[in-house]
Scaffold this active site. Structure first.
Site, mmCIF file in Angstrom:
data_model
loop_
_atom_site.group_PDB
_atom_site.id
_atom_site.type_symbol
_atom_site.label_atom_id
_atom_site.label_comp_id
_atom_site.label_asym_id
_atom_site.label_seq_id
_atom_site.Cartn_x
_atom_site.Cartn_y
_atom_site.Cartn_z
ATOM 1 N N SER A 123 0.789 -1.235 0.000
ATOM 2 C CA SER A 123 0.000 0.000 0.000
ATOM 3 C C SER A 123 0.818 1.281 0.000
ATOM 4 C CB SER A 123 -0.954 0.020 1.201
ATOM 5 O OG SER A 123 -2.028 -0.866 0.993
ATOM 6 N N LYS A 126 0.022 3.800 -2.643
ATOM 7 C CA LYS A 126 -1.030 4.821 -2.573
ATOM 8 C C LYS A 126 -0.511 6.243 -2.510
ATOM 9 C CE LYS A 126 -4.238 1.434 -0.782
ATOM 10 N NZ LYS A 126 -4.625 0.634 0.379
ATOM 11 N N SER A 180 -6.057 3.429 4.420
ATOM 12 C CA SER A 180 -5.537 2.555 3.359
ATOM 13 C C SER A 180 -6.636 1.698 2.729
ATOM 14 C CB SER A 180 -4.426 1.647 3.908
ATOM 15 O OG SER A 180 -3.617 1.159 2.868
#
Length: 465
Positions: A123, A126, A180
């Site tokens: 993640s 992102k 997230s």
């Protein structure tokens, strides 16, 4: 079973962290020793039945050892030392398989461990999703996103959006970066580019523009993925460079720092039918003075990952970590980040590196040049000057680092030569990277030497008598 093989598994040289992992490691070692004893007893039995049992034990022991070795490798990869170290006081035992400490202003790597090894980044992806969306919002500040079936179907961690619901893009960026949420990432990608595939193209284009040649984006949320080009992955160096762009180079850097530094955020869908509350899971924000931004990540392939930043006394330090442990070792990333940040803060300070403009430079020999004071000489020596260019020479350095000077100058030049004409350059490098350069120019004008000019001097002198 070969007893030397089992014994070899216990050698410290092969697994340097085996003695550093506490009770858990001791239990694994004792289990291996027990298997060694069982295998040895079984192999020396004299009866056929016991021989058959020994064979079964040998097979079972082999399989058990393989499983335990896998577990040991997970626990001890964290202790591997770097093969080379520039300074003796550099961090030498990190949990992360890949790690970088970056100067956020210059982009120079201050420390690297397998900095260019390609690995999944989970993640931490992102941060790229967020900055592209924020740049899009500059021209579309009130963008509304309608949730697609694909976005609503994303696995946890997710916001729990339903197909057909509408959200403001701005709100979903807090869901993306604080919690997230995977569904928010897909919704954002579709809202900005029309589809996940088109948004991935935008991500990869931006990565190439930043010089990230080993980064490949497939998804906007960082879930493990593979396509014809390769896996969804980056390197520790390039992840840090992407973070640098998000924080210091993008037109939306201010908005990025605001979102990633927010501790909690509440919002509703456009129709005000549902309420949501987000909490920032970047615990490092409260672990160190000056921590301003960061993003965590985890997948089965990537392990725990992190990228974060600290600003201290106008210094910007960025840390990126890949493959920093697996479940059971969630805190490794905070220990590594703290260690690298402290190393940077304690050892790196800004130093002025501007060269002396009056430093000695050789003269330029102007062939067939004319000097009225020496009309019979076929060559004229011209002083060279270093040109001011306003380049920043304020650079983050530590004791023991040296700046190397490279001088490239044209030694001879056929006349004519004009004042200010470029005759070379002086460049300064640190750790193999150029930090500044200056043009070297001719200090005066020298015309071409001709018979007419020489005759003119002779006649002028003759008239004096």
């Amino acid at each position: 079973m070969d007893r030397e093989k089992i014994t070899g598994l216990l050698m410290k040289e092969k697994y340097p962290g085996i003695h550093k992992n506490g009770k858990r490691m001791r239990r694994l070692v004792l289990t291996l020793l027990w298997l060694l004893i069982v295998g040895t007893v079984a192999s020396y039995s004299g009866y056929q039945q016991q021989k058959e049992q020994a064979a079964d034990v040998d097979i079972n022991t082999e399989e058990a050892v393989k499983e335990i070795v896998k577990e040991i490798e997970k626990e001890t990869t964290v202790q591997a030392q770097r093969t080379t170290r520039k300074f003796e006081d550099e961090p030498d035992q990190l949990y992360a398989r890949s790690a970088v400490l970056l100067d956020g202003k210059s982009g120079r790597v201050l420390y690297g461990k397998e900095a260019d090894t390609i690995r999944p980044m989970a993640s931490t992806t992102k941060i790229m999703t967020c900055i592209l969306a924020l740049e899009f919002l500059k021209e579309h500040p009130d963008q509304i996103i309608t949730v697609s079936k694909e976005a609503a179907a994303q696995p946890k961690v997710h916001l729990g959006m339903q197909e057909g619901e509408k959200y403001y893009l701005q709100d979903l960026l807090y869901s993306l970066m604080l919690e997230s949420h995977n569904d928010s990432a897909v919704a954002v990608a579709e809202g900005v580019a029309g589809s996940v595939a088109q948004f991935a193209q935008m991500m990869n284009q931006k990565a190439r523009a930043l010089g990230c040649k080993n980064t490949h984006f497939i998804t906007p949320n960082g879930l493990d993925a593979k396509d014809d080009t390769g896996i969804h992955a980056t390197t520790a160096r390039e992840l840090a460079l992407i973070m640098r762009y998000c924080m210091t180079q993008s037109e939306a850097s201010g908005e990025f720092l605001t979102i990633t530094g927010t501790r909690s955020y509440q919002f509703q869908d456009v129709d005000q039918k549902r309420n949501f509350s987000c909490r920032n899971h970047n615990a490092f924000l409260d672990m160190m003075e000056g921590a301003v931004s960061g993003k965590t990540g985890f997948t089965g392939d990537a392990g725990y990952c992190y990228v974060g930043a600290v600003i201290r006394d106008d210094r910007v330090f960025i840390v990126s970590l890949l493959a920093c442990g697996w479940p059971g070792n969630k805190g490794y990333k905070w220990k590594d980040t703290m260690q690298l940040m402290q190393y940077g803060i304690e050892h790196y300070q800004y130093k002025e590196t501007e060269p002396e403009k009056t430093e000695d430079l050789p003269c330029l020999a102007v062939l067939d040049g004319f000097d009225a004071c020496r009309p019979y000489c076929s060559s004229v020596n011209v002083p060279l000057e270093i040109e001011e260019n306003g380049q920043q020479t304020h650079i983050l350095m530590r004791d023991g680092e040296r700046i190397e000077k490279n001088v490239t100058i044209q030694e001879k030049k056929k006349a004519p030569v004009k004042k200010g004409m470029v005759m070379g350059n002086v460049s300064y490098e640190l750790d193999g990277e150029e930090i500044c350069s200056y043009k070297v120019t001719a200090g005066k004008t020298v015309p071409e030497r001709t018979y007419g000019k020489i005759l003119g001097v002779i006649l002028e002198k003759a008239s004096l008598y």
